[in-house]
Scaffold this motif. Structure first.
Motif, PDB file in Angstrom:
ATOM      1  N   VAL A   4      13.247 -10.007 -13.153  1.00 44.99           N
ATOM      2  CA  VAL A   4      12.223  -9.712 -13.640  1.00 44.99           C
ATOM      3  C   VAL A   4      10.894  -9.801 -14.060  1.00 44.99           C
ATOM      4  O   VAL A   4      10.365 -10.253 -13.558  1.00 44.99           O
ATOM      5  CB  VAL A   4      12.294  -7.724 -13.222  1.00 44.99           C
ATOM      6  CG1 VAL A   4      10.640  -7.181 -13.787  1.00 44.99           C
ATOM      7  CG2 VAL A   4      13.188  -7.113 -12.373  1.00 44.99           C
ATOM      8  N   ASP A   5      11.942 -10.172 -15.354  1.00 45.21           N
ATOM      9  CA  ASP A   5      11.216 -10.508 -16.258  1.00 45.21           C
ATOM     10  C   ASP A   5      10.737 -12.528 -16.196  1.00 45.21           C
ATOM     11  O   ASP A   5       9.815 -12.849 -16.330  1.00 45.21           O
ATOM     12  CB  ASP A   5      12.319 -10.919 -17.716  1.00 45.21           C
ATOM     13  CG  ASP A   5      11.581 -11.686 -18.746  1.00 45.21           C
ATOM     14  OD1 ASP A   5      10.783 -10.911 -19.597  1.00 45.21           O
ATOM     15  OD2 ASP A   5      11.861 -12.793 -19.529  1.00 45.21           O
ATOM     16  N   GLN A   6      11.266 -12.762 -15.435  1.00 41.43           N
ATOM     17  CA  GLN A   6      11.363 -14.675 -14.822  1.00 41.43           C
ATOM     18  C   GLN A   6      10.480 -14.074 -14.077  1.00 41.43           C
ATOM     19  O   GLN A   6       9.328 -15.320 -14.229  1.00 41.43           O
ATOM     20  CB  GLN A   6      12.167 -14.563 -14.912  1.00 41.43           C
ATOM     21  CG  GLN A   6      13.730 -15.337 -15.447  1.00 41.43           C
ATOM     22  CD  GLN A   6      14.691 -15.651 -14.877  1.00 41.43           C
ATOM     23  OE1 GLN A   6      15.114 -15.736 -13.902  1.00 41.43           O
ATOM     24  NE2 GLN A   6      15.986 -16.070 -15.215  1.00 41.43           N
ATOM     25  N   GLY A   7      10.119 -13.604 -13.450  1.00 36.68           N
ATOM     26  CA  GLY A   7       9.046 -12.971 -12.620  1.00 36.68           C
ATOM     27  C   GLY A   7       7.757 -12.751 -12.768  1.00 36.68           C
ATOM     28  O   GLY A   7       6.773 -13.098 -12.750  1.00 36.68           O
ATOM     29  N   VAL A   8       7.943 -12.014 -13.952  1.00 36.74           N
ATOM     30  CA  VAL A   8       5.840 -12.559 -14.977  1.00 36.74           C
ATOM     31  C   VAL A   8       6.091 -13.520 -15.685  1.00 36.74           C
ATOM     32  O   VAL A   8       4.907 -13.403 -15.926  1.00 36.74           O
ATOM     33  CB  VAL A   8       6.816 -10.960 -15.841  1.00 36.74           C
ATOM     34  CG1 VAL A   8       5.864 -10.304 -16.971  1.00 36.74           C
ATOM     35  CG2 VAL A   8       7.348  -9.483 -14.995  1.00 36.74           C
ATOM     36  N   VAL A   9       6.671 -13.370 -16.245  1.00 39.58           N
ATOM     37  CA  VAL A   9       6.627 -15.209 -16.415  1.00 39.58           C
ATOM     38  C   VAL A   9       5.684 -16.073 -15.422  1.00 39.58           C
ATOM     39  O   VAL A   9       4.890 -16.816 -15.424  1.00 39.58           O
ATOM     40  CB  VAL A   9       7.992 -16.049 -16.685  1.00 39.58           C
ATOM     41  CG1 VAL A   9       7.240 -17.070 -17.542  1.00 39.58           C
ATOM     42  CG2 VAL A   9       8.922 -15.498 -18.222  1.00 39.58           C
ATOM     43  N   ARG A  10       6.512 -16.450 -14.581  1.00 37.23           N
ATOM     44  CA  ARG A  10       5.989 -17.189 -13.076  1.00 37.23           C
ATOM     45  C   ARG A  10       4.804 -16.724 -12.979  1.00 37.23           C
ATOM     46  O   ARG A  10       3.141 -17.122 -12.597  1.00 37.23           O
ATOM     47  CB  ARG A  10       6.620 -16.854 -11.517  1.00 37.23           C
ATOM     48  CG  ARG A  10       7.839 -18.356 -12.286  1.00 37.23           C
ATOM     49  CD  ARG A  10       8.583 -18.206 -10.755  1.00 37.23           C
ATOM     50  NE  ARG A  10       8.950 -16.586  -9.929  1.00 37.23           N
ATOM     51  CZ  ARG A  10      10.237 -16.387 -10.368  1.00 37.23           C
ATOM     52  NH1 ARG A  10      11.353 -17.075 -11.020  1.00 37.23           N
ATOM     53  NH2 ARG A  10      10.284 -15.439 -10.023  1.00 37.23           N
ATOM     54  N   LEU A  11       4.484 -15.316 -12.971  1.00 35.32           N
ATOM     55  CA  LEU A  11       2.888 -14.839 -12.318  1.00 35.32           C
ATOM     56  C   LEU A  11       1.845 -14.844 -13.546  1.00 35.32           C
ATOM     57  O   LEU A  11       0.763 -15.501 -13.170  1.00 35.32           O
ATOM     58  CB  LEU A  11       2.975 -13.020 -12.470  1.00 35.32           C
ATOM     59  CG  LEU A  11       4.131 -12.472 -10.800  1.00 35.32           C
ATOM     60  CD1 LEU A  11       3.783 -11.125 -10.935  1.00 35.32           C
ATOM     61  CD2 LEU A  11       2.664 -12.612  -9.586  1.00 35.32           C
ATOM     62  N   ALA A  12       2.186 -14.675 -14.554  1.00 30.45           N
ATOM     63  CA  ALA A  12       1.589 -15.041 -16.389  1.00 30.45           C
ATOM     64  C   ALA A  12       0.959 -16.662 -16.330  1.00 30.45           C
ATOM     65  O   ALA A  12       0.196 -16.257 -15.745  1.00 30.45           O
ATOM     66  CB  ALA A  12       1.897 -14.815 -16.988  1.00 30.45           C
ATOM     67  N   GLN A  13       2.151 -17.798 -15.411  1.00 31.29           N
ATOM     68  CA  GLN A  13       1.938 -18.753 -15.726  1.00 31.29           C
ATOM     69  C   GLN A  13       0.602 -19.196 -13.714  1.00 31.29           C
ATOM     70  O   GLN A  13      -0.507 -19.735 -14.155  1.00 31.29           O
ATOM     71  CB  GLN A  13       3.094 -19.288 -15.582  1.00 31.29           C
ATOM     72  CG  GLN A  13       3.622 -20.277 -16.023  1.00 31.29           C
ATOM     73  CD  GLN A  13       5.123 -20.717 -15.976  1.00 31.29           C
ATOM     74  OE1 GLN A  13       5.452 -20.260 -14.548  1.00 31.29           O
ATOM     75  NE2 GLN A  13       5.668 -20.653 -16.823  1.00 31.29           N
ATOM     76  N   LEU A  14       0.447 -18.221 -13.056  1.00 34.88           N
ATOM     77  CA  LEU A  14      -0.150 -18.568 -12.449  1.00 34.88           C
ATOM     78  C   LEU A  14      -1.425 -17.951 -13.133  1.00 34.88           C
ATOM     79  O   LEU A  14      -3.372 -18.470 -12.197  1.00 34.88           O
ATOM     80  CB  LEU A  14       0.150 -17.639 -11.304  1.00 34.88           C
ATOM     81  CG  LEU A  14       1.496 -17.755  -9.788  1.00 34.88           C
ATOM     82  CD1 LEU A  14       1.376 -16.950  -9.182  1.00 34.88           C
ATOM     83  CD2 LEU A  14       0.690 -19.666  -9.170  1.00 34.88           C
ATOM     84  N   ALA A  15      -1.042 -16.996 -13.640  1.00 30.93           N
ATOM     85  CA  ALA A  15      -2.914 -15.857 -14.083  1.00 30.93           C
ATOM     86  C   ALA A  15      -3.852 -17.025 -15.149  1.00 30.93           C
ATOM     87  O   ALA A  15      -4.927 -16.956 -14.359  1.00 30.93           O
ATOM     88  CB  ALA A  15      -2.247 -14.646 -14.528  1.00 30.93           C
ATOM     89  N   LEU A  16      -2.826 -18.265 -15.544  1.00 36.50           N
ATOM     90  CA  LEU A  16      -3.257 -19.119 -15.815  1.00 36.50           C
ATOM     91  C   LEU A  16      -4.672 -20.334 -15.386  1.00 36.50           C
ATOM     92  O   LEU A  16      -5.297 -20.850 -15.220  1.00 36.50           O
ATOM     93  CB  LEU A  16      -2.658 -19.585 -17.141  1.00 36.50           C
ATOM     94  CG  LEU A  16      -1.707 -18.788 -18.318  1.00 36.50           C
ATOM     95  CD1 LEU A  16      -0.491 -19.728 -19.098  1.00 36.50           C
ATOM     96  CD2 LEU A  16      -2.517 -18.460 -19.087  1.00 36.50           C
ATOM     97  N   GLU A  17      -3.957 -20.199 -13.737  1.00 35.51           N
ATOM     98  CA  GLU A  17      -4.484 -21.012 -12.830  1.00 35.51           C
ATOM     99  C   GLU A  17      -5.638 -20.660 -12.365  1.00 35.51           C
ATOM    100  O   GLU A  17      -5.821 -21.739 -11.966  1.00 35.51           O
ATOM    101  CB  GLU A  17      -3.221 -22.017 -12.185  1.00 35.51           C
ATOM    102  CG  GLU A  17      -1.791 -22.386 -13.247  1.00 35.51           C
ATOM    103  CD  GLU A  17      -0.672 -23.022 -11.964  1.00 35.51           C
ATOM    104  OE1 GLU A  17      -1.288 -22.773 -10.904  1.00 35.51           O
ATOM    105  OE2 GLU A  17      -0.190 -23.128 -12.674  1.00 35.51           O
ATOM    106  N   LEU A  18      -5.728 -19.131 -11.970  1.00 33.46           N
ATOM    107  CA  LEU A  18      -6.897 -18.687 -11.375  1.00 33.46           C
ATOM    108  C   LEU A  18      -8.331 -18.804 -12.295  1.00 33.46           C
ATOM    109  O   LEU A  18      -8.208 -19.197 -13.376  1.00 33.46           O
ATOM    110  CB  LEU A  18      -6.502 -16.738 -11.538  1.00 33.46           C
ATOM    111  CG  LEU A  18      -5.334 -17.041 -10.623  1.00 33.46           C
ATOM    112  CD1 LEU A  18      -4.806 -15.576 -10.379  1.00 33.46           C
ATOM    113  CD2 LEU A  18      -5.333 -17.239  -9.225  1.00 33.46           C
TER     114      LEU A  18
END
Length: 492
Positions: free
Chosen positions: A478-492
């Protein structure tokens, strides 16, 4: 006034008895055993009602369990009905309220209460003494009540009076105690009418809860009200044929309500759902006409994505509560999981349409983020499922192991909250914080701590080791998924 003062002492006595018995450690285990089936809810409701003396209190507890998904409708209803029947035994104790008994109980309870280790026992005896004292004061102050009772003629009027009193007091026991005191001076059948009416009127407890915005209170309370009402109207004519024993009618009627609800629970459950249907989850921000304006559509999709993130956060909060209290299970996540699934489906369809129209990479990123959030919801559900399976085997985590799991879940929750805020506000600094924090060393430390407990031979750690590690690995994912989502948020 003396009658009202006695009634207040009566309620205070019941409250102290309930508080004293709630400290009994076996009570929680007894309750957890009764949650597995409708029959268990019926049997353990009777036992817990007799122990606590508060049918209304356990009814509200059943409502709370229904709201979080620990109980289904049938189990919650049977727990509430049987608890009221079990609590009725305390009216039988009033027959023991002889001259001097209350003073002896109070004198015994007071020194016990002063010793911290014996305080629950002291509260029990003080409560029992106040219960008897209140009953005596009610009897001594019966002047106004007798004048009122003299105006009540016939079973029907007694039934309506009991209905009103039960609704106002929220206690069938209190009305049964009043009927017991007045029974010698009432017209035939009136005391039974009071008891039967109060049994229906006490359902008002759920309607007071509904006024506080608890929607499940109506889905549970209305079927209980209709069930009690119909059966009480069937029992009412029998009051002229059977002996007029207040205690027997009080206990017997509530047992009848509980026993007859069991085979009818499916019907009453459907009645509650049909009268008060659950609100359908729908997107709040997505508008298909906005697809003609890509910038607006992207902004709306991002706002809806923040809603999905908040629902996943709610699932993790509930999972943390389940782990902490060691009660509940997957059912407690169902409503939020349904919300995540429904919103994700709409968001995936919306962003895929937006991507096909605009070929904008940001729409693809939103599509990926929505899919990732849905996956995180599944992982959170897995955490609860693993814990629930362990507890079903009669096993528990060691206190230190449980603390480590709560620490891991709390850390992931904190990071997920920052991610949700980043998605909702567009504040990329929050997403950057999530990406910078390395989760690997943290989880490695927790795994080593568990290994040390295994090497030390801790029995609870050995018994729960597979589940403990499975949950840790799932939370790490779950924690790793949150990191992946944060990286996507930086690209939005």
């Amino acid at each position: 006034m003396r009658f009202l003062a006695g009634l207040a002492l009566f309620f205070l006595g019941l409250h102290l008895i309930s508080e004293a018995l709630s400290a009994w450690k076996g009570r929680r285990r007894l309750l957890s055993r009764g949650l597995g089936s409708p029959g268990g809810s019926l049997v353990y409701g009777l036992v817990l009602g007799a122990l606590s003396g508060s049918g209304s209190g356990l009814g509200l507890l059943a409502l709370a369990f229904l709201e979080v998904g620990v109980l289904g409708h049938a189990q919650a209803a049977l727990l509430a009905l049987s608890a009221t029947a079990g609590a009725g035994v305390w009216v039988g104790f009033l027959a023991l309220a002889r001259e001097g008994a209350q003073e002896a109980l109070l004198a015994l309870g007071f020194p016990l209460y002063l010793v911290p280790a014996w305080r629950p026992g002291g509260m029990f005896f003080l409560g029992l003494g106040l219960l008897f004292l209140g009953f005596g004061e009610m009897g001594a102050g019966l002047g106004p009540a007798l004048a009122w009772a003299g105006e009540v003629r016939g079973v029907g009027e007694g039934y309506l009076a009991g209905l009103l009193l039960g609704g106002l007091l929220g206690s069938a026991n209190a009305v049964a105690a009043l009927a017991l005191l007045l029974s010698g001076g009432l017209s035939p059948g009136v005391a039974v009418g009071l008891v039967l009416g109060a049994g229906v009127g006490t359902t008002a407890t759920f309607f007071w809860a509904a006024l506080g915005g608890r929607g499940e209170a109506l889905r549970l309370g209305v079927p209980l009200l209709l069930h009690r009402l119909l059966l009480s109207l069937f029992l009412l004519p029998l009051s002229r044929l059977l002996p007029e024993n207040v205690l027997a009618w009080h206990l017997g009627s509530h047992l009848v309500y509980a026993l007859f609800y069991w085979p009818l629970s499916g019907v009453w459950g459907r009645v509650g759902e049909r009268l008060f249907p659950r609100r359908r989850v729908a997107p709040k921000y997505l508008r298909w006409e906005a697809l003609e304006s890509p910038l607006l559509a992207l902004a709306l999709a991002r706002r809806e994505l923040a809603r999905v993130a908040d629902a996943v956060r709610g699932m993790l909060v509930q999972a943390l509560r389940v782990l902490s209290q060691e009660e509940g299970g997957e059912a407690s996540l169902r409503e939020l999981e349904d919300k995540v699934d429904a919103l994700t489906r709409e968001l995936v369809l919306y962003t895929s349409e937006l991507a096909s129209r605009t070929k904008d990479e940001k729409a693809v990123k939103l599509f990926m983020a929505a899919s990732e959030l849905e996956h995180l919801g599944d992982l959170v559900r897995r955490v609860v499922r693993l814990a629930e399976r362990l507890w079903a085997q009669g096993l528990r985590f060691s206190p230190e192991g449980k603390e480590d799991l709560l620490l891991a879940a709390s850390r992931v929750l904190s990071r997920l909250e920052r991610l949700g805020a980043a998605l909702a506000t567009g504040e990329k600094a929050l997403a950057e914080e999530v990406v910078r924090e390395e989760g690997g060393p943290f989880f490695q430390t927790l795994k080593r701590a568990h290994l040390h407990r295994l090497e030390a031979g801790w029995a609870e750690s050995r018994a729960s080791t597979l589940t403990h590690l499975d949950i840790l690995l799932t939370l790490e994912e779950v924690d790793q998924g949150v990191v992946r989502l944060a990286q996507l948020a930086l690209e939005l």
